[in-house]
Design an enzyme around this catalytic site. Structure first.
Site, PDB file in Angstrom:
ATOM      1  N   THR A 113       5.071  -5.223   2.358  1.00 45.67           N
ATOM      2  CA  THR A 113       6.118  -4.658   1.504  1.00 45.67           C
ATOM      3  C   THR A 113       6.598  -3.314   2.025  1.00 45.67           C
ATOM      4  O   THR A 113       7.804  -3.013   1.994  1.00 45.67           O
ATOM      5  CB  THR A 113       5.591  -4.490   0.061  1.00 45.67           C
ATOM      6  OG1 THR A 113       5.054  -5.730  -0.380  1.00 45.67           O
ATOM      7  CG2 THR A 113       6.698  -4.054  -0.874  1.00 45.67           C
ATOM      8  N   THR A 114       5.673  -2.503   2.544  1.00 46.71           N
ATOM      9  CA  THR A 114       6.024  -1.197   3.088  1.00 46.71           C
ATOM     10  C   THR A 114       6.948  -1.319   4.289  1.00 46.71           C
ATOM     11  O   THR A 114       7.666  -0.380   4.624  1.00 46.71           O
ATOM     12  CB  THR A 114       4.742  -0.423   3.440  1.00 46.71           C
ATOM     13  OG1 THR A 114       3.946  -0.289   2.261  1.00 46.71           O
ATOM     14  CG2 THR A 114       5.035   0.961   3.982  1.00 46.71           C
TER      15      THR A 114
ATOM     16  N   TYR B  74       8.839 -12.292  -9.537  1.00 44.11           N
ATOM     17  CA  TYR B  74       9.973 -12.611 -10.407  1.00 44.11           C
ATOM     18  C   TYR B  74       9.786 -13.894 -11.220  1.00 44.11           C
ATOM     19  O   TYR B  74      10.067 -13.925 -12.419  1.00 44.11           O
ATOM     20  CB  TYR B  74      11.287 -12.708  -9.593  1.00 44.11           C
ATOM     21  CG  TYR B  74      12.513 -12.820 -10.488  1.00 44.11           C
ATOM     22  CD1 TYR B  74      13.015 -11.696 -11.135  1.00 44.11           C
ATOM     23  CD2 TYR B  74      13.126 -14.034 -10.702  1.00 44.11           C
ATOM     24  CE1 TYR B  74      14.116 -11.800 -11.975  1.00 44.11           C
ATOM     25  CE2 TYR B  74      14.224 -14.160 -11.543  1.00 44.11           C
ATOM     26  CZ  TYR B  74      14.721 -13.034 -12.175  1.00 44.11           C
ATOM     27  OH  TYR B  74      15.805 -13.133 -13.012  1.00 44.11           O
TER      28      TYR B  74
ATOM     29  N   TYR C  62      -2.711 -11.075  -2.218  1.00 41.47           N
ATOM     30  CA  TYR C  62      -2.229  -9.717  -2.497  1.00 41.47           C
ATOM     31  C   TYR C  62      -1.758  -9.675  -3.938  1.00 41.47           C
ATOM     32  O   TYR C  62      -0.726 -10.251  -4.287  1.00 41.47           O
ATOM     33  CB  TYR C  62      -1.104  -9.356  -1.531  1.00 41.47           C
ATOM     34  CG  TYR C  62      -0.526  -7.967  -1.688  1.00 41.47           C
ATOM     35  CD1 TYR C  62      -1.181  -6.974  -2.428  1.00 41.47           C
ATOM     36  CD2 TYR C  62       0.672  -7.628  -1.069  1.00 41.47           C
ATOM     37  CE1 TYR C  62      -0.653  -5.711  -2.556  1.00 41.47           C
ATOM     38  CE2 TYR C  62       1.223  -6.364  -1.195  1.00 41.47           C
ATOM     39  CZ  TYR C  62       0.561  -5.414  -1.935  1.00 41.47           C
ATOM     40  OH  TYR C  62       1.097  -4.148  -2.067  1.00 41.47           O
TER      41      TYR C  62
ATOM     42  N   ILE D  92      -5.863  -1.376   2.457  1.00 44.05           N
ATOM     43  CA  ILE D  92      -4.637  -1.516   3.245  1.00 44.05           C
ATOM     44  C   ILE D  92      -3.700  -0.446   2.722  1.00 44.05           C
ATOM     45  O   ILE D  92      -3.258  -0.488   1.579  1.00 44.05           O
ATOM     46  CB  ILE D  92      -4.038  -2.923   3.131  1.00 44.05           C
ATOM     47  CG1 ILE D  92      -4.994  -3.932   3.785  1.00 44.05           C
ATOM     48  CG2 ILE D  92      -2.669  -2.974   3.819  1.00 44.05           C
ATOM     49  CD1 ILE D  92      -4.542  -5.371   3.689  1.00 44.05           C
TER      50      ILE D  92
ATOM     51  N   ARG E  40       4.863  -4.826  -8.692  1.00 43.78           N
ATOM     52  CA  ARG E  40       6.026  -5.322  -7.954  1.00 43.78           C
ATOM     53  C   ARG E  40       6.378  -6.761  -8.323  1.00 43.78           C
ATOM     54  O   ARG E  40       7.551  -7.139  -8.292  1.00 43.78           O
ATOM     55  CB  ARG E  40       5.784  -5.235  -6.437  1.00 43.78           C
ATOM     56  CG  ARG E  40       5.834  -3.821  -5.877  1.00 43.78           C
ATOM     57  CD  ARG E  40       5.721  -3.852  -4.357  1.00 43.78           C
ATOM     58  NE  ARG E  40       5.781  -2.523  -3.768  1.00 43.78           N
ATOM     59  CZ  ARG E  40       6.903  -1.901  -3.392  1.00 43.78           C
ATOM     60  NH1 ARG E  40       8.065  -2.501  -3.573  1.00 43.78           N
ATOM     61  NH2 ARG E  40       6.869  -0.706  -2.846  1.00 43.78           N
TER      62      ARG E  40
ATOM     63  N   LYS F 160      -6.195  -8.198  -1.181  1.00 44.62           N
ATOM     64  CA  LYS F 160      -5.755  -6.816  -1.347  1.00 44.62           C
ATOM     65  C   LYS F 160      -5.434  -6.658  -2.829  1.00 44.62           C
ATOM     66  O   LYS F 160      -4.484  -7.259  -3.342  1.00 44.62           O
ATOM     67  CB  LYS F 160      -4.524  -6.529  -0.484  1.00 44.62           C
ATOM     68  CG  LYS F 160      -3.941  -5.132  -0.666  1.00 44.62           C
ATOM     69  CD  LYS F 160      -2.669  -4.969   0.164  1.00 44.62           C
ATOM     70  CE  LYS F 160      -2.034  -3.593  -0.071  1.00 44.62           C
ATOM     71  NZ  LYS F 160      -0.745  -3.443   0.679  1.00 44.62           N
TER      72      LYS F 160
END
Length: 293
Positions: free
Chosen positions: A49-50, A112, A138, A208, A143, A166
């Protein structure tokens, strides 16, 4: 060798640098990869995502992955991010993506759609069965809009090709339940820089990290100290980083870390819409903090 043995310590979720034309800046990316590896991180995660993956097209993702493998050159393991809320498309991507040199695939819980726990379980079960590499779950409900419970994670830990998680739920009770019940060889790492040391103290295998893009030595040293139960020294480092955690995530990730890195001359302060650079006020606060480090 299990993922828990291979990925203990600090992984860094690499940013994707862009130039003035908002194209991927591979010169900067190569410098960032050297920066974090020379700083002591145990592994790198590309296309998380980063890395602003929602704004990258398929070919850009493949090119970034191949560049990362080549630049890393076997110095540390590489984890590749492949996720989304369309299970069938993820499986297709796993089939065509260059993963020969990857140690694992990091896959964010579906966003979503807000599936039930059974839906999350079946999503990951299907991905695990299709993937040529172990899957790192994850969980990042901030998010995705849906938490993956400890019970669902433990259930998945017994499925084919699911090697770890994660965990970024920001819920210490859930983390404690997860660590209590996880199989011995199941990797559990933090997804929250500010909580990582406390979570390592309770038994997590590392993190992470976002902040390791900008402070790889400080942060990875702290996590290694924590893993060795040397907590007074680890806390001393963490105390110096607390303000940085707040600044990094005050407005947006990765806008915050890119502001830090721009001031360290590691990249241009460019982000693809809908993400924009941090405000001038926050940028100046970051500049002031960097002068004290």
């Amino acid at each position: 060798m299990s993922l828990r043995q291979q990925l203990k310590g600090t992984g860094v979720a690499l940013v994707t640098p862009f130039n003035d034309r908002f194209e991927v800046d591979y010169n900067a990316l190569g410098g960032i990869i050297d920066h974090v590896i020379n700083g002591g991180v145990e592994y790198v995660v590309t296309l998380g995502t980063t890395g602003e993956t929602p704004t990258l097209d398929k070919q850009e993702k493949i090119d970034i992955a191949n560049f990362t493998f080549e630049k890393v050159g076997g110095r540390v393991p590489v984890v590749v991010g492949i996720g989304g809320n369309n299970t069938r498309e993820i499986i297709k991507e796993l089939e065509c993506f260059p993963l020969d040199k990857a140690i694992a695939v990091l896959s964010a819980s579906p966003y979503y759609s807000k599936p039930s726990q059974e839906g999350i379980f079946q999503h990951y079960k299907a991905i695990g069965e299709a993937s040529p590499k172990p899957i790192l779950l994850y969980n990042v409900p901030g998010r995705t809009g849906r938490n993956m419970t400890a019970e669902t994670t433990i259930r998945l830990s017994h499925e084919k090709n699911i090697g770890g998680i994660k965990e970024a739920a920001d819920d210490m009770m859930q983390c404690m339940q997860l660590l209590r019940d996880a199989p011995e060889d199941f990797l559990v790492v933090s997804g929250d820089d500010g909580l990582a040391l406390g979570q390592v103290a309770y038994g997590m295998d590392g993190v992470i990290s976002v902040i390791a893009n900008t402070f790889p030595k400080h942060f990875s040293d702290m996590i290694r100290l924590g893993l060795k139960n040397e907590f007074p020294a680890a806390r001393a480092i963490n105390n110096r980083l607390v303000e940085a955690y707040n600044l990094l995530f005050a407005e947006n990730n990765p806008a915050g870390v890119k502001a830090f890195m721009a001031q360290q001359s590691l990249l241009e302060n460019k982000l693809r819409l809908p993400v924009t650079p941090v405000s001038d006020a926050l940028y100046q606060k970051i500049a002031g903090y960097l002068k004290t480090v």
